[in-house]
Design an enzyme around this catalytic site. Structure first.
Site, PDB file in Angstrom:
ATOM      1  N   LYS A 156       0.749  -1.384  -0.292  1.00  9.16           N
ATOM      2  CA  LYS A 156       0.171  -0.020  -0.061  1.00  9.16           C
ATOM      3  C   LYS A 156       0.821   1.206  -0.047  1.00  9.16           C
ATOM      4  CE  LYS A 156      -3.966   1.830   2.986  1.00  9.16           C
ATOM      5  NZ  LYS A 156      -5.125   1.810   3.503  1.00  9.16           N
TER       6      LYS A 156
ATOM      7  N   SER B 288      -9.940  -0.636   7.030  1.00  7.76           N
ATOM      8  CA  SER B 288      -9.767  -0.380   5.402  1.00  7.76           C
ATOM      9  C   SER B 288      -9.308  -1.718   4.986  1.00  7.76           C
ATOM     10  CB  SER B 288      -8.721   0.408   5.856  1.00  7.76           C
ATOM     11  OG  SER B 288      -9.730   1.442   5.761  1.00  7.76           O
TER      12      SER B 288
ATOM     13  N   SER C 232      -9.291   1.912   2.537  1.00  6.72           N
ATOM     14  CA  SER C 232      -9.285   2.656   1.688  1.00  6.72           C
ATOM     15  C   SER C 232      -7.967   1.890   1.394  1.00  6.72           C
ATOM     16  CB  SER C 232      -8.175   3.428   2.492  1.00  6.72           C
ATOM     17  OG  SER C 232      -6.932   3.111   3.908  1.00  6.72           O
TER      18      SER C 232
END
Length: 483
Positions: A76, A175, A151
């Site tokens: 990420k 997330s 996210s």
């Protein structure tokens, strides 16, 4: 090769059936072929990946390899990576190249894993759909008209489309678990403090926690073995021994006590999701588990408490990005005030600005007691609910989200509606307990997810329960059409 799980790829690498260079080249070709339609990567790093793959092959040859040596992963884009852009999905950090490595990514490098690139995400991890990224929305490989969740949506889409063997994510209010549920993956949010946050760009420091996103619980166990552990550079890191997460995967579930919180099965829950959870309950009972109804009486207060605490911490954490010390700087400012205003105004997106303003308001003189202090009291009540529940049951079973993945654009203009998609995940972050999401079915071609929440440091048990479920179901082994 991309059809194999991380564990199967590890076996193939160690048996010399394939080399890491071959595997890495295969995934890089898949990224080139498919990511134009998905937008799951912000940065792809072929030169770095192939250099690491060659080094991994050398380790495999000389007998110093670990289980993850040679495995191509994606990270990420809020984990700082030395020499590789870390944008956090924001224009504010569009050209930021970290001079250091986050603890999580450093541990993967030490284990010999390969970094394919950095994945798309909601700007500064603020979102539930990966639509607020400066680099455009990520699409769900199960249906590209739908979001992959957020996210960590880029990581979820990349793993689901088989563009990498597994990926890292972070979970501030769900997330990791919500996008895992939207894309038929297994995602683990560890106990707060179990995985170092050093080198993670902070959103809400008391809630953020990194974790693995993979196809199976077995793969998540291999990832966690690398990620977990004390880090003296993180003052919130917990100094206690790391469990062997793979050792108990095959333990029996006989006598396991599962709690179903009645508050999570009230109005607002999609019928297909509710049916999938009930079917999973029967599977667990067939495996020997006992199921009973429990109550988390303050669960309904989680959303308002979270959306005071998280923005309050965000307004503080993001104050450093002012165009002077860190971040984007506007062109030709008229004076110092203009420099601050325009740098932050032009560098941040709408959702980030909204949360900074909410947070600054909640912390301001005269309102701190009315909002922030009250939210922290609610947080304690929610934690107490979990502690009381774990006196009755071993784990809690519930949905990851009220509905399957929604369409791109469907909720973007209605922030409150978007916030409510995290209604089942936020409580675990407020309490700091671990949770694992795993696929539990499909409706109209879209995955349905469920999650298991356990007491502090019960990650090994959660992985064991998820693994046993995945031995008698095949939801986790399905692949989106065309990938």
């Amino acid at each position: 090769m991309h059809e194999k799980t991380l564990a199967q790829l590890s076996q193939a690498l160690h048996s010399k059936t394939i080399s890491s260079v071959e595997l890495t080249e295969h995934y890089l070709k898949r990224i080139e072929q498919f990511d134009g339609a998905l937008n799951s990567f912000i940065t792809v790093a072929p030169e770095l990946a192939l250099t690491q793959a060659k080094a991994a092959d050398q380790r495999l040859a000389d007998g110093t390899a670990t289980a993850l040596t040679g495995i191509p992963l994606a990270h990420k884009d809020l984990f700082c990576t030395q020499g590789l852009r870390t944008s956090c999905g924001s224009k504010m950090l569009d050209n930021f190249v970290a001079p250091y490595e986050s603890t999580v990514t450093a541990r993967f490098i030490e284990a010999g894993a390969v970094t394919l690139g950095k994945t798309n995400m909601d700007e500064f991890a603020m979102g539930s759909s990966t639509e607020s990224s400066f680099y455009g929305p990520t699409r769900n490989p199960w249906n590209t008209e739908h979001v992959p969740g957020g996210s960590s949506g880029g990581s979820a889409a990349a793993v689901a489309a088989r563009l990498c063997a597994a990926a890292t994510g972070t979970d501030t209010g769900g997330s990791i678990r919500q996008p895992a549920g939207f894309t038929a993956l297994t995602g683990l949010k560890p106990t707060y403090g179990r995985v170092s946050r050093w080198g993670m760009i902070a959103y809400a420091s008391s809630l953020d926690q990194g974790g693995p996103m993979a196809r199976t619980a077995e793969d998540c166990a291999l990832m966690m073995q690398v990620m977990a552990g004390f880090d003296s550079q993180d003052s919130t890191s917990v100094d206690q021994p790391v469990a062997d997460y793979s050792a108990g995967l095959n333990d029996s579930l006989k006598g396991l006590r599962i709690g179903l919180p009645k508050e999570y099965f009230a109005s607002g829950l999609d019928a297909a999701t509710a049916d999938a959870i009930q079917a999973a309950v029967k599977q667990f009972q067939a495996l020997g588990a006992e199921v009973k109804e429990i109550s988390l009486p303050n669960a309904g207060l989680a959303i308002p408490a979270y959306y005071v605490i998280a923005p309050a911490e965000a307004s503080s954490n993001l104050s450093r990005f002012d165009g002077v010390r860190f971040g984007y700087r506007c062109e030709h400012p008229a004076d110092l005030t203009d420099l601050y205003k325009r740098s932050r105004g032009e560098g941040f997106g709408a959702e980030v600005k909204r949360r900074i303003m909410v947070g600054a308001y909640a912390l301001s003189a005269g309102y701190y007691d009315a909002y922030y202090l009250q939210a922290q009291k609610i947080r304690r009540l929610i934690k107490n609910d979990f502690m009381a529940a774990y006196e009755q049951v071993d784990v809690i079973l519930c949905p990851t989200s009220p509905t399957p993945a929604f369409k791109i654009g469907e909720k973007i203009d209605d922030p409150v509606s978007l916030y409510l998609t995290d209604i089942y995940t936020i409580t675990a972050n407020l309490a700091g307990v671990p949770g694992i999401a795993l696929p539990a079915g499909f409706a109209n071609g879209l995955p349905l997810g469920m999650q298991l929440l356990g007491p502090y440091f019960s990650e090994a048990r959660l992985l064991n329960i998820a693994h046993q479920y995945q031995q008698v179901t095949d939801w986790h082994s399905r692949t989106p059409a065309g990938y």
